[in-house]
Design a protein around this motif. Sequence first.
Motif, PDB file in Angstrom:
ATOM      1  N   ALA A  33       8.412  -1.370  10.190  1.00  0.00           N
ATOM      2  CA  ALA A  33       8.550  -0.428   9.301  1.00  0.00           C
ATOM      3  C   ALA A  33       7.149  -0.195   8.518  1.00  0.00           C
ATOM      4  CB  ALA A  33       9.642  -0.807   8.352  1.00  0.00           C
ATOM      5  N   GLU A  34       6.717   0.550   7.892  1.00  0.00           N
ATOM      6  CA  GLU A  34       5.631   0.946   7.128  1.00  0.00           C
ATOM      7  C   GLU A  34       5.981   1.558   5.707  1.00  0.00           C
ATOM      8  OE1 GLU A  34       3.000   3.567   9.351  1.00  0.00           O
ATOM      9  OE2 GLU A  34       3.819   5.394   8.443  1.00  0.00           O
ATOM     10  N   CYS A  35       5.027   1.393   4.988  1.00  0.00           N
ATOM     11  CA  CYS A  35       5.106   2.036   3.549  1.00  0.00           C
ATOM     12  C   CYS A  35       3.727   2.238   3.237  1.00  0.00           C
ATOM     13  CB  CYS A  35       5.967   1.043   2.373  1.00  0.00           C
ATOM     14  SG  CYS A  35       6.326   1.999   0.877  1.00  0.00           S
ATOM     15  N   ARG A  36       3.470   3.427   2.633  1.00  0.00           N
ATOM     16  CA  ARG A  36       2.076   3.772   2.026  1.00  0.00           C
ATOM     17  C   ARG A  36       1.945   3.526   0.593  1.00  0.00           C
ATOM     18  NH1 ARG A  36      -0.395   7.361   5.913  1.00  0.00           N
ATOM     19  NH2 ARG A  36       0.165   6.721   7.894  1.00  0.00           N
ATOM     20  N   VAL A  37       0.711   3.422   0.044  1.00  0.00           N
ATOM     21  CA  VAL A  37       0.484   3.306  -1.302  1.00  0.00           C
ATOM     22  C   VAL A  37      -0.594   4.079  -1.388  1.00  0.00           C
ATOM     23  CG1 VAL A  37      -0.352   1.944  -3.301  1.00  0.00           C
ATOM     24  CG2 VAL A  37       1.326   0.851  -1.164  1.00  0.00           C
ATOM     25  N   ARG A  38      -0.456   5.105  -2.235  1.00  0.00           N
ATOM     26  CA  ARG A  38      -1.407   6.402  -2.473  1.00  0.00           C
ATOM     27  C   ARG A  38      -2.388   6.215  -3.936  1.00  0.00           C
ATOM     28  NH1 ARG A  38      -3.165  10.950  -0.186  1.00  0.00           N
ATOM     29  NH2 ARG A  38      -4.226  12.495  -1.738  1.00  0.00           N
ATOM     30  N   PHE A  39      -3.469   5.791  -4.046  1.00  0.00           N
ATOM     31  CA  PHE A  39      -4.165   5.624  -5.319  1.00  0.00           C
ATOM     32  C   PHE A  39      -4.990   6.797  -5.599  1.00  0.00           C
ATOM     33  CE2 PHE A  39      -4.100   1.867  -2.893  1.00  0.00           C
ATOM     34  CZ  PHE A  39      -3.549   0.734  -3.984  1.00  0.00           C
ATOM     35  N   PRO A  40      -4.886   6.984  -7.111  1.00  0.00           N
ATOM     36  CA  PRO A  40      -6.067   8.099  -7.484  1.00  0.00           C
ATOM     37  C   PRO A  40      -7.347   7.707  -6.991  1.00  0.00           C
ATOM     38  CG  PRO A  40      -4.558   7.189  -9.547  1.00  0.00           C
ATOM     39  CD  PRO A  40      -4.351   6.285  -8.084  1.00  0.00           C
ATOM     40  N   ALA A  41      -8.206   8.780  -6.794  1.00  0.00           N
ATOM     41  CA  ALA A  41      -9.454   8.513  -6.050  1.00  0.00           C
ATOM     42  C   ALA A  41     -10.151   7.622  -6.942  1.00  0.00           C
ATOM     43  CB  ALA A  41     -10.283   9.772  -6.083  1.00  0.00           C
ATOM     44  N   GLU A  42     -10.294   7.466  -8.186  1.00  0.00           N
ATOM     45  CA  GLU A  42     -11.172   6.490  -9.055  1.00  0.00           C
ATOM     46  C   GLU A  42     -10.507   5.108  -8.805  1.00  0.00           C
ATOM     47  OE1 GLU A  42      -8.013   7.965 -11.799  1.00  0.00           O
ATOM     48  OE2 GLU A  42      -9.424   8.828 -10.266  1.00  0.00           O
ATOM     49  N   VAL A  43      -9.422   4.877  -8.516  1.00  0.00           N
ATOM     50  CA  VAL A  43      -8.567   3.568  -8.266  1.00  0.00           C
ATOM     51  C   VAL A  43      -9.066   3.040  -7.027  1.00  0.00           C
ATOM     52  CG1 VAL A  43      -6.473   2.469  -8.389  1.00  0.00           C
ATOM     53  CG2 VAL A  43      -7.100   3.793 -10.135  1.00  0.00           C
ATOM     54  N   ALA A  44      -8.974   4.143  -6.036  1.00  0.00           N
ATOM     55  CA  ALA A  44      -9.151   3.693  -4.692  1.00  0.00           C
ATOM     56  C   ALA A  44     -10.551   3.352  -4.586  1.00  0.00           C
ATOM     57  CB  ALA A  44      -8.934   4.972  -3.702  1.00  0.00           C
ATOM     58  N   SER A  45     -11.582   3.895  -5.026  1.00  0.00           N
ATOM     59  CA  SER A  45     -12.935   3.636  -4.991  1.00  0.00           C
ATOM     60  C   SER A  45     -13.171   2.137  -5.709  1.00  0.00           C
ATOM     61  CB  SER A  45     -13.705   4.614  -5.882  1.00  0.00           C
ATOM     62  OG  SER A  45     -15.044   4.286  -5.871  1.00  0.00           O
ATOM     63  N   GLN A  46     -12.457   1.784  -6.709  1.00  0.00           N
ATOM     64  CA  GLN A  46     -12.645   0.652  -7.454  1.00  0.00           C
ATOM     65  C   GLN A  46     -12.068  -0.312  -6.603  1.00  0.00           C
ATOM     66  OE1 GLN A  46     -11.058   0.674 -11.651  1.00  0.00           O
ATOM     67  NE2 GLN A  46     -11.298  -1.394 -11.659  1.00  0.00           N
ATOM     68  N   LEU A  47     -11.088  -0.213  -6.118  1.00  0.00           N
ATOM     69  CA  LEU A  47     -10.204  -1.373  -5.216  1.00  0.00           C
ATOM     70  C   LEU A  47     -11.187  -1.455  -3.842  1.00  0.00           C
ATOM     71  CD1 LEU A  47      -6.576  -0.295  -5.637  1.00  0.00           C
ATOM     72  CD2 LEU A  47      -7.701  -2.474  -6.134  1.00  0.00           C
ATOM     73  N   ARG A  48     -11.666  -0.526  -3.284  1.00  0.00           N
ATOM     74  CA  ARG A  48     -12.646  -0.622  -1.999  1.00  0.00           C
ATOM     75  C   ARG A  48     -13.741  -1.519  -2.535  1.00  0.00           C
ATOM     76  NH1 ARG A  48     -12.298   2.249   2.326  1.00  0.00           N
ATOM     77  NH2 ARG A  48     -10.460   3.902   2.285  1.00  0.00           N
ATOM     78  N   ALA A  49     -14.243  -1.237  -3.709  1.00  0.00           N
ATOM     79  CA  ALA A  49     -15.602  -1.872  -4.256  1.00  0.00           C
ATOM     80  C   ALA A  49     -15.251  -3.389  -4.515  1.00  0.00           C
ATOM     81  CB  ALA A  49     -16.236  -1.249  -5.320  1.00  0.00           C
ATOM     82  N   SER A  50     -13.824  -3.522  -4.946  1.00  0.00           N
ATOM     83  CA  SER A  50     -13.821  -5.112  -5.277  1.00  0.00           C
ATOM     84  C   SER A  50     -12.986  -5.887  -3.994  1.00  0.00           C
ATOM     85  CB  SER A  50     -12.520  -4.939  -6.425  1.00  0.00           C
ATOM     86  OG  SER A  50     -11.263  -4.562  -5.737  1.00  0.00           O
TER      87      SER A  50
END
Length: 162
Positions: A33-50
């Motif tokens: 099974a799968e579940c997606r988590v969609r982030f606001p663009a600025e949050v996704a960018s911050q998480l990728r950087a961290s």
Amino acid sequence: MAKQKTLTHLDPAGRPAMVDVSAKAVTARAASAECRVRFPAEVASQLRASGLRSAKGAIVDTAIIAGTMAVKRTHELIPFCHPLPIDGCRFAIDWQGERELNITCTVRTTHRTGVEMEALTGATIAALTVYDMCKALSHRIVLGPAKLTGKRGGRRDVGDAP
């Protein structure tokens, strides 16, 4: 003519009932099974950087632990699920595009009933854990859809092979 499908968790009087699996054969069963988590663009960018770390710790590692715990306790959360011996539980958590994290949970057992609910529970609890660890960054994080992507074993196979 196709046989009409019926709800399996109701007795002949229409009352809730656990399915009796005692006559079923013990076979290898698996589900994903799968579940997606969609982030606001600025949050996704911050998480990728961290590297997907937050002030609370390693997001992916914590989600995997929480999802695994949920898989093992599904029968305590969903009233008519049978307690099952879990032979295997694996997670894949990867970015899907720029803003979505895809969480896949695959569960295996050898038993008389399948592990679809365990896989769905694992994926969704892992997604809820990601939300919990990231909510300080935004409450506009969206979960879902959660869906069964495949199952093997039992009466019929469905979807992609786990």
